[in-house]
Write an enzyme that holds these catalytic residues in place. Structure first.
Site, PDB file in Angstrom:
ATOM      1  N   THR A  70       0.844  -1.188   0.000  1.00 23.41           N
ATOM      2  CA  THR A  70       0.000   0.000   0.000  1.00 23.41           C
ATOM      3  C   THR A  70       0.881   1.240   0.000  1.00 23.41           C
ATOM      4  O   THR A  70       1.915   1.275   0.667  1.00 23.41           O
ATOM      5  CB  THR A  70      -0.949   0.008   1.222  1.00 23.41           C
ATOM      6  OG1 THR A  70      -1.745   1.195   1.193  1.00 23.41           O
ATOM      7  CG2 THR A  70      -0.189  -0.055   2.532  1.00 23.41           C
ATOM      8  N   HIS A 114       2.872 -11.878  13.905  1.00 24.12           N
ATOM      9  CA  HIS A 114       3.959 -12.467  14.691  1.00 24.12           C
ATOM     10  C   HIS A 114       3.738 -13.948  14.978  1.00 24.12           C
ATOM     11  O   HIS A 114       4.660 -14.656  15.403  1.00 24.12           O
ATOM     12  CB  HIS A 114       4.099 -11.700  16.017  1.00 24.12           C
ATOM     13  CG  HIS A 114       5.513 -11.583  16.501  1.00 24.12           C
ATOM     14  ND1 HIS A 114       6.518 -12.439  16.116  1.00 24.12           N
ATOM     15  CD2 HIS A 114       6.094 -10.694  17.350  1.00 24.12           C
ATOM     16  CE1 HIS A 114       7.649 -12.093  16.701  1.00 24.12           C
ATOM     17  NE2 HIS A 114       7.420 -11.035  17.448  1.00 24.12           N
TER      18      HIS A 114
END
Length: 395
Positions: A314, A366
């Site tokens: 983006t 994560h």
């Protein structure tokens, strides 16, 4: 003979749509295959064409209402083109609502005065309690336009507080889906963002050197996005966890790279997918991105082009963003945020020099990606952009 206007099937997972703008009001003639109504889903917007030449005799579903796939939303009466009739041009708002409000705005006005009030202006005037005699028209022949009604000021000493307004607009299916997915990402993933900065000198020099030849040969401009996609594919190849996803209790790794490119559309942000980006040349990438951008503004991106994707890029820099933390698009495990290029002082070989710098951000899940992998991936993207020849030498 009347014909039903139905909601067509738009995808296996979609059972209902939201009615967008009707491009023609009841009583208006439309040509076969002309767009008569806009439909919105949580993934894309598309238009329903007229099945034949005729007159819209009834609209059953108004703008903002929901309709099921296969449901009848209006009727069209077959009719030949009237003498002097033109194909209706798409309107920016619901034609039926605007035309219905016109008489309310002209009540009590001199005979014929309502003829010079455009439908959109009539709706605004009705909301403000104005008559055609109150507003000066700036359109052809003195017609009152929407902006004339919006810019109307109350006389000095009047109660301006009476014109404080709020407008309640239903969320579109696309905006609802964006909201759901962003909350889902924040709730269900362990998101963390790491940052770095890139000296864009090498990319800018290459772009300046070859942009004219590139444009002449491929009829498309050489932008920054193709460099970033190439650098990202290079990094994903080295660190495949960032291109993976969680599926149940398994980790799914891919040997292909379907890169989502976030672009601003008419109904909000959409993320069409560059399939097999590892096989695309610079020209292929720029042509596809240019096509996506044009069709996104016209709400013409298909559902298939929005599905899937293994990683997203983006670019907030096109809007002036200096730094941000992008949000992962589930079930992907990573998203790269590009930002604005600014000339800043940096230290190189013991000397302070001015260089065009860009901050880049990698947000990652994560649960899938360790911090070390995220940091070295972003470092690799930086290295490749600062020395693009590394991609060719595979070092």
């Amino acid at each position: 003979m009347s014909v039903e206007i139905k909601v067509p099937s738009v995808g296996e997972s979609i059972s209902e749509v939201q009615i967008g703008a009707w491009h023609a009001a009841e009583g208006k003639w439309v040509a076969q295959d002309s767009e008569i109504v806009e439909l919105e889903t949580d993934k894309a917007t598309f238009d329903v064409p007229a099945p034949l030449d005729g007159i819209i005799i009834e609209i059953l579903k108004k703008t903002g209402e929901m309709a099921a796939v296969g449901e009848v939303i209006g009727y069209l009466e077959e009719a030949e083109r009237p003498a002097g009739a033109e194909d209706p041009a798409p309107e920016k708002g619901p034609a039926k609502a605007e035309s219905a409000s016109a008489p309310a705005a002209s009540q009590g006005a001199p005979a014929g005065s309502g003829d010079r009030v455009m439908p959109a202006a009539a709706r605004v005037m009705a909301e403000k309690g104005l008559s055609p005699a109150d507003v000066k028209g700036t359109g052809p022949g003195g017609r009152i336009l929407k902006e004339d009604a919006l810019s109307f000021q109350t006389p000095s000493g009047s109660d301006n507080g009476a014109f404080r307004e709020e407008e309640i607009v239903p969320m579109s299916p696309i905006r609802k889906k964006i909201a759901e997915r962003l909350v889902e990402a924040q709730s269900n993933a362990a998101l963390l963002t790491t940052f770095n900065e890139v000296d864009m000198s090498a990319v800018m020099d290459l772009r300046a050197k070859y942009k004219d030849m590139f444009l002449k040969k491929y009829d498309v401009k050489l932008g920054f996005m193709s460099f970033f996609i190439k650098a990202v594919v290079d990094g994903l190849n080295l660190y495949p966890q960032i291109n993976a996803e969680i599926r149940g209790t398994d980790l799914v790794f891919r040997n292909y790279y379907d890169i989502g490119i976030a672009v601003g559309g008419g109904k909000g942000l959409v993320v069409p997918i560059l399939r097999n980006a590892e096989r695309l040349s610079f020209a292929d990438i720029e042509l596809k991105i240019n096509d996506f951008g044009q069709r996104a503004k016209a709400n013409k991106i298909s559902l298939e082009e929005l599905q899937g994707g293994t990683f997203t890029i983006t670019n907030g820099g096109v809007y002036g963003s200096l730094l941000s933390t992008p949000i992962v698009n589930p079930p992907q495990s990573g998203v790269l945020g590009m930002h604005g290029i600014q000339e800043r002082p940096v230290a190189i070989n013991g000397q302070v020099v001015i260089r065009p710098m860009m901050y880049i951000a990698l947000t990652y899940d994560h649960r899938v990606v360790d911090g070390r992998e995220a940091v070295v991936f972003l470092k690799r993207v930086k290295e490749v952009l600062e020395e693009p020849s590394r991609m060719l030498m595979e070092v």
